[in-house]
Motif scaffolding. Structure first.
Motif, PDB file in Angstrom:
ATOM      1  N   THR A 177       0.823  -1.206   0.000  1.00  0.00           N
ATOM      2  CA  THR A 177       0.000   0.000   0.000  1.00  0.00           C
ATOM      3  C   THR A 177       0.860   1.260   0.000  1.00  0.00           C
ATOM      4  OG1 THR A 177      -0.126   0.209   2.412  1.00  0.00           O
ATOM      5  CG2 THR A 177      -1.730  -1.257   1.347  1.00  0.00           C
ATOM      6  N   MET A 178       0.270   2.365  -0.462  1.00  0.00           N
ATOM      7  CA  MET A 178       0.998   3.633  -0.416  1.00  0.00           C
ATOM      8  C   MET A 178       1.125   4.153   1.006  1.00  0.00           C
ATOM      9  SD  MET A 178      -2.355   4.069  -1.007  1.00  0.00           S
ATOM     10  CE  MET A 178      -2.541   3.982  -2.770  1.00  0.00           C
ATOM     11  N   SER A 179       0.294   3.665   1.924  1.00  0.00           N
ATOM     12  CA  SER A 179       0.402   4.101   3.321  1.00  0.00           C
ATOM     13  C   SER A 179       1.705   3.650   3.952  1.00  0.00           C
ATOM     14  CB  SER A 179      -0.788   3.574   4.121  1.00  0.00           C
ATOM     15  OG  SER A 179      -1.998   4.060   3.584  1.00  0.00           O
ATOM     16  N   LEU A 180       2.287   2.570   3.444  1.00  0.00           N
ATOM     17  CA  LEU A 180       3.617   2.131   3.861  1.00  0.00           C
ATOM     18  C   LEU A 180       4.628   2.361   2.743  1.00  0.00           C
ATOM     19  CD1 LEU A 180       2.981  -1.155   5.913  1.00  0.00           C
ATOM     20  CD2 LEU A 180       2.986   1.226   6.672  1.00  0.00           C
ATOM     21  N   GLY A 181       4.297   3.261   1.805  1.00  0.00           N
ATOM     22  CA  GLY A 181       5.246   3.639   0.767  1.00  0.00           C
ATOM     23  C   GLY A 181       6.483   4.256   1.403  1.00  0.00           C
ATOM     24  N   VAL A 182       7.633   4.092   0.751  1.00  0.00           N
ATOM     25  CA  VAL A 182       8.914   4.467   1.352  1.00  0.00           C
ATOM     26  C   VAL A 182       9.288   5.898   0.953  1.00  0.00           C
ATOM     27  CG1 VAL A 182      11.339   3.832   1.614  1.00  0.00           C
ATOM     28  CG2 VAL A 182       9.612   2.041   1.265  1.00  0.00           C
ATOM     29  N   LEU A 183       9.582   6.727   1.956  1.00  0.00           N
ATOM     30  CA  LEU A 183      10.079   8.080   1.735  1.00  0.00           C
ATOM     31  C   LEU A 183      11.570   8.146   2.024  1.00  0.00           C
ATOM     32  CD1 LEU A 183       7.301  10.279   3.404  1.00  0.00           C
ATOM     33  CD2 LEU A 183       7.681   9.925   0.959  1.00  0.00           C
ATOM     34  N   ALA A 184      12.246   9.126   1.425  1.00  0.00           N
ATOM     35  CA  ALA A 184      13.679   9.314   1.634  1.00  0.00           C
ATOM     36  C   ALA A 184      13.956   9.767   3.067  1.00  0.00           C
ATOM     37  CB  ALA A 184      14.219  10.351   0.654  1.00  0.00           C
ATOM     38  N   PRO A 185      15.111   9.417   3.617  1.00  0.00           N
ATOM     39  CA  PRO A 185      15.458   9.893   4.967  1.00  0.00           C
ATOM     40  C   PRO A 185      15.351  11.397   5.112  1.00  0.00           C
ATOM     41  CG  PRO A 185      16.979   8.169   4.293  1.00  0.00           C
ATOM     42  CD  PRO A 185      16.111   8.462   3.091  1.00  0.00           C
ATOM     43  N   ALA A 186      15.681  12.141   4.066  1.00  0.00           N
ATOM     44  CA  ALA A 186      15.619  13.600   4.158  1.00  0.00           C
ATOM     45  C   ALA A 186      14.205  14.105   4.388  1.00  0.00           C
ATOM     46  CB  ALA A 186      16.182  14.219   2.871  1.00  0.00           C
ATOM     47  N   ALA A 187      13.197  13.319   4.020  1.00  0.00           N
ATOM     48  CA  ALA A 187      11.814  13.755   4.212  1.00  0.00           C
ATOM     49  C   ALA A 187      11.501  13.969   5.689  1.00  0.00           C
ATOM     50  CB  ALA A 187      10.851  12.725   3.621  1.00  0.00           C
ATOM     51  N   TYR A 188      12.174  13.201   6.562  1.00  0.00           N
ATOM     52  CA  TYR A 188      11.868  13.275   7.991  1.00  0.00           C
ATOM     53  C   TYR A 188      12.566  14.434   8.682  1.00  0.00           C
ATOM     54  CZ  TYR A 188       9.784   8.906   6.782  1.00  0.00           C
ATOM     55  OH  TYR A 188       8.996   7.957   6.174  1.00  0.00           O
ATOM     56  N   ARG A 189      13.292  15.232   7.905  1.00  0.00           N
ATOM     57  CA  ARG A 189      13.803  16.485   8.439  1.00  0.00           C
ATOM     58  C   ARG A 189      12.719  17.562   8.427  1.00  0.00           C
ATOM     59  NH1 ARG A 189      18.749  15.939   4.458  1.00  0.00           N
ATOM     60  NH2 ARG A 189      19.803  14.122   5.380  1.00  0.00           N
ATOM     61  N   LYS A 190      11.650  17.288   7.718  1.00  0.00           N
ATOM     62  CA  LYS A 190      10.495  18.172   7.712  1.00  0.00           C
ATOM     63  C   LYS A 190       9.472  17.641   8.723  1.00  0.00           C
ATOM     64  CE  LYS A 190      11.917  20.739   4.227  1.00  0.00           C
ATOM     65  NZ  LYS A 190      12.204  22.189   4.367  1.00  0.00           N
ATOM     66  N   THR A 191       8.618  18.541   9.215  1.00  0.00           N
ATOM     67  CA  THR A 191       7.569  18.115  10.132  1.00  0.00           C
ATOM     68  C   THR A 191       6.471  17.378   9.360  1.00  0.00           C
ATOM     69  OG1 THR A 191       6.259  20.131   9.865  1.00  0.00           O
ATOM     70  CG2 THR A 191       8.004  20.144  11.556  1.00  0.00           C
ATOM     71  N   ALA A 192       5.638  16.662  10.100  1.00  0.00           N
ATOM     72  CA  ALA A 192       4.515  15.971   9.470  1.00  0.00           C
ATOM     73  C   ALA A 192       3.616  16.956   8.750  1.00  0.00           C
ATOM     74  CB  ALA A 192       3.730  15.198  10.525  1.00  0.00           C
ATOM     75  N   GLN A 197       1.844  19.302   3.119  1.00  0.00           N
ATOM     76  CA  GLN A 197       1.726  20.339   2.089  1.00  0.00           C
ATOM     77  C   GLN A 197       2.703  20.141   0.937  1.00  0.00           C
ATOM     78  OE1 GLN A 197      -0.893  22.518   2.346  1.00  0.00           O
ATOM     79  NE2 GLN A 197      -1.303  21.122   4.043  1.00  0.00           N
ATOM     80  N   GLY A 198       3.463  19.029   0.974  1.00  0.00           N
ATOM     81  CA  GLY A 198       4.369  18.707  -0.124  1.00  0.00           C
ATOM     82  C   GLY A 198       5.819  19.036   0.136  1.00  0.00           C
ATOM     83  N   GLU A 199       6.128  19.743   1.234  1.00  0.00           N
ATOM     84  CA  GLU A 199       7.515  20.118   1.516  1.00  0.00           C
ATOM     85  C   GLU A 199       8.332  18.880   1.892  1.00  0.00           C
ATOM     86  OE1 GLU A 199       8.288  23.557   4.015  1.00  0.00           O
ATOM     87  OE2 GLU A 199       6.147  24.052   3.921  1.00  0.00           O
ATOM     88  N   GLY A 200       9.434  18.669   1.193  1.00  0.00           N
ATOM     89  CA  GLY A 200      10.299  17.538   1.511  1.00  0.00           C
ATOM     90  C   GLY A 200       9.684  16.192   1.226  1.00  0.00           C
ATOM     91  N   LEU A 201       8.646  16.162   0.401  1.00  0.00           N
ATOM     92  CA  LEU A 201       7.963  14.897   0.113  1.00  0.00           C
ATOM     93  C   LEU A 201       8.750  14.162  -0.973  1.00  0.00           C
ATOM     94  CD1 LEU A 201       5.478  13.417   1.115  1.00  0.00           C
ATOM     95  CD2 LEU A 201       4.146  14.518  -0.679  1.00  0.00           C
ATOM     96  N   LEU A 202       9.779  13.444  -0.536  1.00  0.00           N
ATOM     97  CA  LEU A 202      10.740  12.820  -1.447  1.00  0.00           C
ATOM     98  C   LEU A 202      10.514  11.309  -1.488  1.00  0.00           C
ATOM     99  CD1 LEU A 202      13.842  14.767  -0.094  1.00  0.00           C
ATOM    100  CD2 LEU A 202      12.519  15.309  -2.153  1.00  0.00           C
ATOM    101  N   GLY A 203       9.894  10.837  -2.554  1.00  0.00           N
ATOM    102  CA  GLY A 203       9.692   9.412  -2.742  1.00  0.00           C
ATOM    103  C   GLY A 203      10.563   8.900  -3.864  1.00  0.00           C
ATOM    104  N   SER A 204      10.383   7.624  -4.184  1.00  0.00           N
ATOM    105  CA  SER A 204      11.109   7.038  -5.311  1.00  0.00           C
ATOM    106  C   SER A 204      10.161   6.703  -6.450  1.00  0.00           C
ATOM    107  CB  SER A 204      11.850   5.775  -4.869  1.00  0.00           C
ATOM    108  OG  SER A 204      10.931   4.760  -4.485  1.00  0.00           O
ATOM    109  N   GLY A 205       8.942   7.259  -6.417  1.00  0.00           N
ATOM    110  CA  GLY A 205       7.921   6.907  -7.390  1.00  0.00           C
ATOM    111  C   GLY A 205       8.133   7.503  -8.765  1.00  0.00           C
ATOM    112  N   PRO A 206       7.250   7.145  -9.709  1.00  0.00           N
ATOM    113  CA  PRO A 206       7.404   7.577 -11.106  1.00  0.00           C
ATOM    114  C   PRO A 206       7.057   9.035 -11.344  1.00  0.00           C
ATOM    115  CG  PRO A 206       5.421   6.256 -10.843  1.00  0.00           C
ATOM    116  CD  PRO A 206       6.152   6.169  -9.542  1.00  0.00           C
ATOM    117  N   PHE A 207       6.498   9.714 -10.320  1.00  0.00           N
ATOM    118  CA  PHE A 207       6.216  11.142 -10.419  1.00  0.00           C
ATOM    119  C   PHE A 207       6.780  11.842  -9.196  1.00  0.00           C
ATOM    120  CE2 PHE A 207       2.991   9.180 -13.082  1.00  0.00           C
ATOM    121  CZ  PHE A 207       2.977   9.997 -14.199  1.00  0.00           C
TER     122      PHE A 207
END
Length: 541
Positions: A177-192, A197-207
């Motif tokens: 599921t996307m709820s357990l989709g993997v985000l980059a470590p740098a994403a967790y330098r931003k608050t939830a 709002q999209g800040e630091g939302l770094l995934g490995s997806g096709p978009f």
């Protein structure tokens, strides 16, 4: 899950429009209008959403609008075949599970990277899963999937082991599921809140995320160099589309009109009232897919009033004419419930005989139980009226109309159903406090463990059952192994117990109904009936 389920957040509307000449319904899965030739790269898909995705972080969100965005941004450890329910490789090319389903070891494919260029390695997976667990209640779906999460261990750069404190067979499906989709470590330098709002939302997806204007639009762009997509997808390499431009258009009639006028290429959440406009001709298509998981149902609190009597609950189930509901209030795209689970759910069991309309049987049950018709037709027993209320919110456009029809059907057997509309927040509070007779809802998930999450006394316990009841043991058994052959008997028994004891009374299956204009092609559904846009493309006007 706002309140209790990942279903759609819609506004009721029935805007009159000129008849649109649209094509007949397409089958579930990827679809497009007519024979447009081979897919072509490039272009922008303008896609109308029914509500504002309040949070874009796929690890936090649960509404359909948000999930339909977030799914494009992140990859998952595994994927799930929408046709068979089988769990297949994605970021992980193989995995092992220990005997009691408390430990899962994933071996990652080489070469995948996040959009900031960092590798998708075991350390990143650990950081991501630890991050989801740390979100707590903000990870509305992920928190339930990781309820007994102990830890993640980096075995080596390409191998991660994830451990639980109790058997958790459902976790394997949850990793798709996307709820357990993997985000980059740098994403967790931003608050939830920033990630929402999209800040630091770094995934490995096709978009990749480009911009978000709340209540207006979300824009995603193609991830260049992407080449580690799911083997279930129709092609490999980069996505076809250069951009996806999600337009937030809450009014169903306005969405439909915008599609007809060419201002949009595709829309989600076509309402039953608008479906007659999709009749014939014009080069439009209508992809549909039933939601897996728990169907829309009257979930009984068995400690409250007349619903403490199993015979009353069974009579209510017999007194509901499910085909009349789908034929009268909904459309042919919606199926009458044939179990507490939708028919697209793995390990679903067909209990249509047990859910057949039987008003004579309902009246006989009530009569034998001492419920005698009163002066107004509603039955009474020892001075008590045969009455219960149902709480609901307008998360699906036709909810009130469906409940009003059920109310009429149940009056015929002498049962008074009181309908109570609440806001999402009010419904959530009432559900959490147990202050309801019937709760009207559905929950989408492509795994039968959704039953444990809602019915077990160790988790949701929406029926308010006593600990140690037979259903608890069955739900625990199905959660102890990932082997479908071993899980199936327990999953079937759980469905039978719920239906036969009428802990919840199934009514109809929610269906995702899209509409595509003549230039939109290849828009598909993944196993949870969320959008899959990797294979989508647009043709020239």
């Amino acid at each position: 899950m706002p309140g209790h389920s990942p279903y759609r957040l819609l506004r009721a509307a029935a805007t009159a429009l000129p008849l649109l000449l649209l094509a007949a319904c397409a089958s579930a899965g990827g679809a497009g209008a007519g024979d447009a030739g081979p897919p072509r790269p490039g272009g922008t898909l303008r896609l109308g959403l029914s509500s504002n995705p309040d949070c874009l972080d796929p690890q936090q969100v649960s509404t359909n609008a948000a999930l339909n965005v977030g799914r494009q941004l992140v990859d998952s450890l595994t994927d799930q075949d929408p046709k068979t329910g089988a769990i297949t490789p994605w970021l992980a090319d193989k995995w092992t599970v220990n005997a009691d389903s408390t430990s899962f070891t994933f071996h990652l494919k080489p070469g995948a990277t996040f959009s900031d260029g960092t590798p998708v390695d075991a350390s990143a997976v650990k950081t991501s899963f630890d991050g989801i667990k740390a979100l707590g209640a903000k990870a509305l779906l992920g928190a339930s999937y990781l309820a007994t999460y102990r830890s993640s261990t980096v075995v080596d750069p390409a191998t991660v082991r994830i451990d639980f404190t109790a058997p958790s067979a459902q976790f394997l499906q949850a990793t798709s599921t996307m709820s357990l989709g993997v985000l980059a470590p740098a994403a967790y330098r931003k608050t939830a809140e920033q990630r929402c709002q999209g800040e630091g939302l770094l995934g490995s997806g096709p978009f990749v995320f480009t911009s978000f204007k709340p209540n207006q639009e979300v824009v995603l762009a193609k991830r260049t160099g992407y080449h580690w997509g799911s083997p279930l997808w129709a092609h490999q390499g980069e996505a076809y589309l250069d951009k996806v431009d999600y337009k937030i258009v809450p009014e169903p009639g306005v969405r439909t009109g915008s599609l007809a006028s060419g201002q949009l290429d595709a829309i989600t959440d076509v309402q039953p009232v608008d479906e007659p406009q999709f009749a014939a001709g014009g080069g439009f298509t209508e992809p549909v897919r039933p939601n897996p998981g728990i169907v829309f149902d009257l979930h009984a609190n068995v400690t409250r009033g007349v619903l403490a009597d199993v015979k009353v609950r069974q009579a209510v189930s017999k007194g509901i004419d499910r085909p009349e509901v789908t034929n009268t209030v909904l459309t042919k795209n919606y199926k009458p419930a044939t179990s507490i689970l939708g028919s697209a759910t793995p390990l679903y069991t067909d209990l249509s005989k047990e859910l057949a309309y039987d008003p004579a049987g309902a009246e006989a049950l009530l009569q034998a139980d001492g419920w005698i018709p009163g002066a107004d037709g509603i039955r009474v027993k020892n001075g008590q009226r045969l009455s219960a209320s149902v709480i609901f919110s307008a998360v699906f456009n036709q909810n009130q109309s469906v409940l009003e029809l059920i109310q009429q059907q149940l009056r015929k057997i002498g049962f008074d159903l009181q309908i109570q509309l609440h806001t999402n927040a009010e419904t959530t509070q009432l559900q959490q406090s147990g202050n309801y007779d019937f709760l009207w809802y559905n929950v989408t998930r492509a795994d039968p463990d959704i039953l444990r999450q809602q019915f077990s006394t160790k988790t949701g316990n929406r029926s308010k059952l006593a600990p140690g009841n037979p259903l608890d043991a069955v739900l625990d058994r199905q959660s102890s192994t990932v082997d479908p052959a071993a899980r199936k008997p327990a999953a079937e028994q759980a469905q039978r117990l719920i239906v036969e004891q009428a802990y919840a009374i199934p009514v109809f299956e929610l269906t995702q109904v899209l509409a595509l204009g003549p230039n939109a092609h290849g828009v598909g559904f993944e196993a949870s009936s969320r959008l899959q846009l990797f294979d989508a493309w647009v043709s020239a006007a």
